[in-house]
Each structure stands twice: as structure tokens, then as C-alpha cells.
Design an enzyme around this catalytic site. Structure first.
Site, PDB file in Angstrom:
ATOM      1  N   LYS A  13       4.635  29.632  28.908  1.00 29.38           N
ATOM      2  CA  LYS A  13       4.835  30.673  28.649  1.00 29.38           C
ATOM      3  C   LYS A  13       3.534  31.439  28.110  1.00 29.38           C
ATOM      4  CE  LYS A  13       9.550  31.068  27.004  1.00 29.38           C
ATOM      5  NZ  LYS A  13      10.598  31.287  25.602  1.00 29.38           N
ATOM      6  N   ASP A  66      12.479  35.547  24.876  1.00 32.22           N
ATOM      7  CA  ASP A  66      13.572  34.632  24.918  1.00 32.22           C
ATOM      8  C   ASP A  66      14.139  34.904  26.408  1.00 32.22           C
ATOM      9  OD1 ASP A  66      15.365  32.742  23.819  1.00 32.22           O
ATOM     10  OD2 ASP A  66      16.899  34.075  24.334  1.00 32.22           O
ATOM     11  N   HIS A 168      10.589  37.237  36.214  1.00 30.52           N
ATOM     12  CA  HIS A 168      11.320  38.090  35.202  1.00 30.52           C
ATOM     13  C   HIS A 168      10.199  38.424  34.147  1.00 30.52           C
ATOM     14  CE1 HIS A 168      11.286  33.807  34.921  1.00 30.52           C
ATOM     15  NE2 HIS A 168      11.579  33.564  33.577  1.00 30.52           N
ATOM     16  N   ARG A 169       9.399  37.197  33.720  1.00 31.82           N
ATOM     17  CA  ARG A 169       8.476  37.432  32.676  1.00 31.82           C
ATOM     18  C   ARG A 169       7.471  38.397  32.916  1.00 31.82           C
ATOM     19  NH1 ARG A 169       8.201  32.676  31.900  1.00 31.82           N
ATOM     20  NH2 ARG A 169       9.757  32.684  30.366  1.00 31.82           N
TER      21      ARG A 169
HETATM   22  P1  ITT Z   1      10.417  29.057  22.884  1.00 28.81           P
HETATM   23  O1  ITT Z   1      11.703  29.559  22.443  1.00 28.81           O
HETATM   24  O2  ITT Z   1       9.731  28.259  21.940  1.00 28.81           O
HETATM   25  O3  ITT Z   1       9.369  30.355  23.211  1.00 28.81           O
HETATM   26  P2  ITT Z   1      11.698  27.832  24.986  1.00 28.81           P
HETATM   27  O4  ITT Z   1      11.158  26.844  26.177  1.00 28.81           O
HETATM   28  O5  ITT Z   1      12.623  26.979  24.094  1.00 28.81           O
HETATM   29  O6  ITT Z   1      10.577  28.191  24.120  1.00 28.81           O
HETATM   30  P3  ITT Z   1      13.649  29.697  26.098  1.00 28.81           P
HETATM   31  O7  ITT Z   1      14.734  29.606  24.873  1.00 28.81           O
HETATM   32  O8  ITT Z   1      13.424  31.248  26.239  1.00 28.81           O
HETATM   33  O9  ITT Z   1      12.367  29.022  25.595  1.00 28.81           O
HETATM   34  O10 ITT Z   1      13.798  29.205  27.462  1.00 28.81           O
HETATM   35  C1  ITT Z   1      15.164  28.764  27.839  1.00 28.81           C
HETATM   36  C2  ITT Z   1      14.903  27.707  28.748  1.00 28.81           C
HETATM   37  O11 ITT Z   1      14.611  28.166  30.175  1.00 28.81           O
HETATM   38  C3  ITT Z   1      14.000  26.478  28.514  1.00 28.81           C
HETATM   39  O12 ITT Z   1      14.685  25.315  28.895  1.00 28.81           O
HETATM   40  C4  ITT Z   1      12.857  27.095  29.500  1.00 28.81           C
HETATM   41  O13 ITT Z   1      12.120  25.767  29.836  1.00 28.81           O
HETATM   42  C5  ITT Z   1      13.522  27.803  30.672  1.00 28.81           C
HETATM   43  N1  ITT Z   1      12.830  28.970  31.049  1.00 28.81           N
HETATM   44  C6  ITT Z   1      12.346  29.774  30.493  1.00 28.81           C
HETATM   45  N2  ITT Z   1      11.519  30.476  31.349  1.00 28.81           N
HETATM   46  C7  ITT Z   1      11.352  29.903  32.525  1.00 28.81           C
HETATM   47  C8  ITT Z   1      10.712  30.049  33.524  1.00 28.81           C
HETATM   48  O14 ITT Z   1       9.924  31.189  33.638  1.00 28.81           O
HETATM   49  N3  ITT Z   1      10.659  29.489  34.842  1.00 28.81           N
HETATM   50  C9  ITT Z   1      11.695  28.176  34.625  1.00 28.81           C
HETATM   51  N4  ITT Z   1      12.282  27.798  33.301  1.00 28.81           N
HETATM   52  C10 ITT Z   1      12.076  28.901  32.445  1.00 28.81           C
END
Ligand code: ITT
Length: 189
Positions: A13, A66, A168-169
């Protein structure tokens, strides 16, 4: 350059945020202090709580992210539980759940929470429509990238450059950057 502390344990991220925000005059610094992730049914609530908690803990303005993938045929699963489901099931088991399913539509959503200590969080959301691929493809990116496809190509098959122009990001960070930069201009004037 405006500097923002990004509280996340996810180095991917950070890499994407640096790519997107540096072009808009914003420097990103990672902080790994973590925050309690509410088991809520909305990304917005999780991001708002996390941003407020981290801003108050660190005593400085912060951003959090998130994100979640919502599969239509599975009633929006895994959605706000995407991190837990990725860790417990992973991509192969999700593809198994989708076996024989013709409706493969999915949405990836990102909520950026920004907060100044003592204040309420501000939220910036971005989403992209896509489809769950039949098999995992590509080894770029992270998480669900190999199984989430936009325009026939998975995020895993795209380079950083391509994903970071439509994800999305990207969409959420663009709104955030515009808001930050507008504030900055108003301040200077
Ligand atoms: P932080 O909460 O520490 O920021 P995280 O990896 O736990 O990190 P999320 O709860 O936002 O973050 O992520 C939810 C899931 O979706 C997690 O398994 C990520 O690897 C995945 N994810 C998030 N953004 C993604 C993206 O752009 N492409 C693919 N998978 C993604």
C-alpha cells in the site's frame, strides 16, 4: 512537499501511495504502529475509527487505508472481512467457491481515512468494477491482485503503472490529494 504519515503494516500500500501521491506534491512516510481493526460491516467505520485512534496515539495527522473486495455472487463477501479471509482462505479457495459461477462481477473498494488529533476523521472513497478471474493470473502486486480483473487483465498481470492509474486506491487517493492540495492553496492565499 507536504508530508503525511500513513499508518499501515502493508508495504505494498505504501509503494502504491508513494507512486500516486508523490506526483501530486505529497510525501508519504510509513508508520507501523497498527490500530484496532473493528469487525464492522462497513469499510468507512473501520477507516474512521483507525484514523482517529492512530492520530490521537501519535499526536500527529495521519492517514489509513481500509480496502475490501466485494463479490456479487457471494453477497458481497469477503467485503470488510477481506484481510481475514485472505489470510484464512486465500485466492485458491475463493476461486473454488466461485467454481461454476457465471456471475463473476466484483468491486474493489478503498476508503482512505485522514485525521488530525482530537478531530473527526475525513473519508475519501474509491472503487473499481471488475471480475473474478477463472484462475489466478500474474504475479505482480499483492493480495487479491491475481484474481481481480479489470478489462480482462488481472491486477497481477498489470505493472504498477497500469494498476495505479485505475485502481480503487488510485481513485480514493486522487480525491484525498485534491482535497489536501486545495486546503494548502487556500492556506497560502
Ligand atoms: P493494513 O490494515 O495494515 O493497512 P491490510 O493488508 O490488513 O493492511 P486491508 O485490511 O485494507 O489491509 O486489506 C484487506 C485485504 O485486501 C488484505 O488481504 C489485502 O492484502 C487485500 N488488498 C487490499 N488492497 C488490495 C489491492 O489493491 N489489491 C489486492 N489485494 C488488496
Amino acid at each position: 512537499m507536504r508530508k503525511i504519515i500513513f499508518v499501515t503494516g502493508n508495504a505494498h500500500k505504501i509503494k502504491e501511495a508513494v507512486f500516486i501521491l508523490s506526483q501530486r506534491g505529497i510525501t508519504v512516510e510509513q508508520n507501523n504502529c497498527g490500530y484496532p481493526e473493528l469487525q464492522e460491516d462497513e469499510l468507512e467505520k473501520i477507516a474512521a475509527y483507525g484514523a482517529e485512534w492512530a492520530a490521537n496515539k501519535l499526536g500527529s495527522e495521519v492517514m489509513v487505508d481500509d480496502s475490501g473486495m466485494f463479490i456479487r455472487a457471494l453477497g458481497g463477501f469477503p467485503g470488510p472481512y477481506s484481510a481475514y479471509v485472505f489470510d484464512t482462505l486465500g485466492n485458491e479457495r475463493i476461486l473454488k467457491l466461485m467454481e461454476g459461477e457465471t456471475d463473476r462481477k466484483a468491486v474493489f473498494r478503498c476508503v482512505i481515512g485522514y485525521c488530525i488529533p482530537g478531530e473527526k476523521a475525513r473519508l475519501f472513497t474509491g472503487e473499481v468494477d471488475g471480475e473474478i478471474s477463472l484462475v489466478g493470473r500474474g504475479d505482480a502486486g499483492f493480495g487479491y491482485d491475481p484474481i481481480f480483473a479489470v478489462g480482462g487483465r488481472t491486477f497481477g498481470e498489470m505493472g504498477d503503472d497500469e494498476k495505479n492509474r485505475l485502481s480503487h486506491r488510485y481513485r480514493a487517493l486522487l480525491k484525498f490529494a485534491e482535497w489536501l492540495n486545495e486546503g494548502k492553496e487556500n492556506y497560502i492565499n
